[in-house]
Design a protein around this motif. Sequence first.
Motif, PDB file in Angstrom:
ATOM      1  N   LEU A  31      -2.820   4.892   8.573  1.00 38.61           N
ATOM      2  CA  LEU A  31      -4.210   5.342   8.522  1.00 38.61           C
ATOM      3  C   LEU A  31      -4.780   5.499   9.932  1.00 38.61           C
ATOM      4  O   LEU A  31      -5.508   6.454  10.213  1.00 38.61           O
ATOM      5  CB  LEU A  31      -5.058   4.360   7.712  1.00 38.61           C
ATOM      6  N   LEU A  67       3.160   7.802   2.151  1.00 40.66           N
ATOM      7  CA  LEU A  67       1.746   7.866   2.521  1.00 40.66           C
ATOM      8  C   LEU A  67       1.563   8.721   3.770  1.00 40.66           C
ATOM      9  O   LEU A  67       0.622   9.531   3.846  1.00 40.66           O
ATOM     10  CB  LEU A  67       1.212   6.453   2.764  1.00 40.66           C
ATOM     11  N   ILE A  90      -7.954   8.669   9.803  1.00 50.11           N
ATOM     12  CA  ILE A  90      -8.695   8.760   8.545  1.00 50.11           C
ATOM     13  C   ILE A  90     -10.166   8.425   8.795  1.00 50.11           C
ATOM     14  O   ILE A  90     -10.486   7.513   9.550  1.00 50.11           O
ATOM     15  CB  ILE A  90      -8.077   7.812   7.490  1.00 50.11           C
ATOM     16  N   LEU A 135      -0.756  12.152   3.791  1.00 46.07           N
ATOM     17  CA  LEU A 135      -1.883  12.394   4.684  1.00 46.07           C
ATOM     18  C   LEU A 135      -1.658  13.639   5.540  1.00 46.07           C
ATOM     19  O   LEU A 135      -2.603  14.387   5.814  1.00 46.07           O
ATOM     20  CB  LEU A 135      -2.123  11.168   5.572  1.00 46.07           C
ATOM     21  N   ALA A 179      -9.372   6.742   2.138  1.00 40.80           N
ATOM     22  CA  ALA A 179      -8.217   5.984   1.658  1.00 40.80           C
ATOM     23  C   ALA A 179      -8.690   4.617   1.193  1.00 40.80           C
ATOM     24  O   ALA A 179      -9.467   3.948   1.879  1.00 40.80           O
ATOM     25  CB  ALA A 179      -7.180   5.823   2.758  1.00 40.80           C
ATOM     26  N   THR A 238      -3.959   3.842  -1.242  1.00 45.52           N
ATOM     27  CA  THR A 238      -2.726   4.056  -0.479  1.00 45.52           C
ATOM     28  C   THR A 238      -1.500   3.679  -1.306  1.00 45.52           C
ATOM     29  O   THR A 238      -0.426   4.258  -1.120  1.00 45.52           O
ATOM     30  CB  THR A 238      -2.741   3.240   0.823  1.00 45.52           C
ATOM     31  N   ASP A 245       0.635   0.365   6.093  1.00 48.14           N
ATOM     32  CA  ASP A 245      -0.342   1.375   5.663  1.00 48.14           C
ATOM     33  C   ASP A 245      -1.493   1.487   6.657  1.00 48.14           C
ATOM     34  O   ASP A 245      -1.988   2.591   6.936  1.00 48.14           O
ATOM     35  CB  ASP A 245      -0.872   1.044   4.267  1.00 48.14           C
TER      36      ASP A 245
END
Length: 311
Positions: free
Chosen positions: A90, A52, A95, A56, A72, A43, A86
């Motif tokens: 995610l 980020l 993710i 994504l 990730a 990341t 982060d």
Amino acid sequence: MPTPRPWQNRLALPAIAAPMTAVSGPDLVIAACRAGAIGAFPTHNAPSSAALDDWLGHIRAALTADSAPVAANLVVHRTNRRLPADIEILQRHGIELVITSVGSPEPVVGPLHDAGAQVYADVASIDHARRALAAGVDGLILLTAGAGGQTGWANPFAFVRSVREFYAGPVVLAGGITDGRSILAAEILGADLVYLGTRFIATHESMADDAYRAALVAASLDDVRLSTRVGGIPASLLASWLDRAEQDAPPEASPDTGFNQDRLLSNSTAWSAGHSVSGVGAVTSVAELIATLVGQYTAARHDSAGLVTND
């Protein structure tokens, strides 16, 4: 035949294109996932948490439900100031796989599981492995001698077999995986998946510059050295880069005080490489590399029919 591995029906190869600082970006991840390997990136390669989020979104838009998963890599060390932001991103993007490194995964496992993610942890010892499992991770990535970048010290044969004495879940072997035959060898040893990093640096889609790619093509495993210079913990680097760096700033100027995220990022131009660098013969596309690996893997399976087991 091996036991069913995670995401088996979406993989052309039991492999992860390993997350590499300053090398793995959206183009490499997308190309790997389209070609049938799990595409991974740290990341921190995105310049900010907002970037980020954009990365994504771009990756998700470029892939289909049949593509291999995206992974990730999250540095969970206390010096990673972006960690909370982060994680939130995610979670929001759903993710599928998060790979934790440099620290205990325990604080992040619960929130990531709640978002539906699988969590695998980098480990370099039996003690690390047991503690990661106690923290609730879903799989282990065994960093062994010869892995590029931040590396391990253990012999892969001994490490995998020792872990398999107490753990039957997903195992990823990292370190020295060069070609399709070595992927098969890892499966026979007891791994479910392998990490390939160095081979993917020398692709058109990586973020490595041309000089770095050319140095990989010219190098052999004799040109790989261990150093704590980059992040404060042992890492496998190309000697040509390390020699230049030490001429510019002697090692005494960077005392070893353990891992630090800022120190890692300040050395993002480092030329990492694992022992598999001897297998890098040319710069290719990701699709060409994976097709070559699939061909080698298929041929090796044919030659070794009946030997593969994942006990």
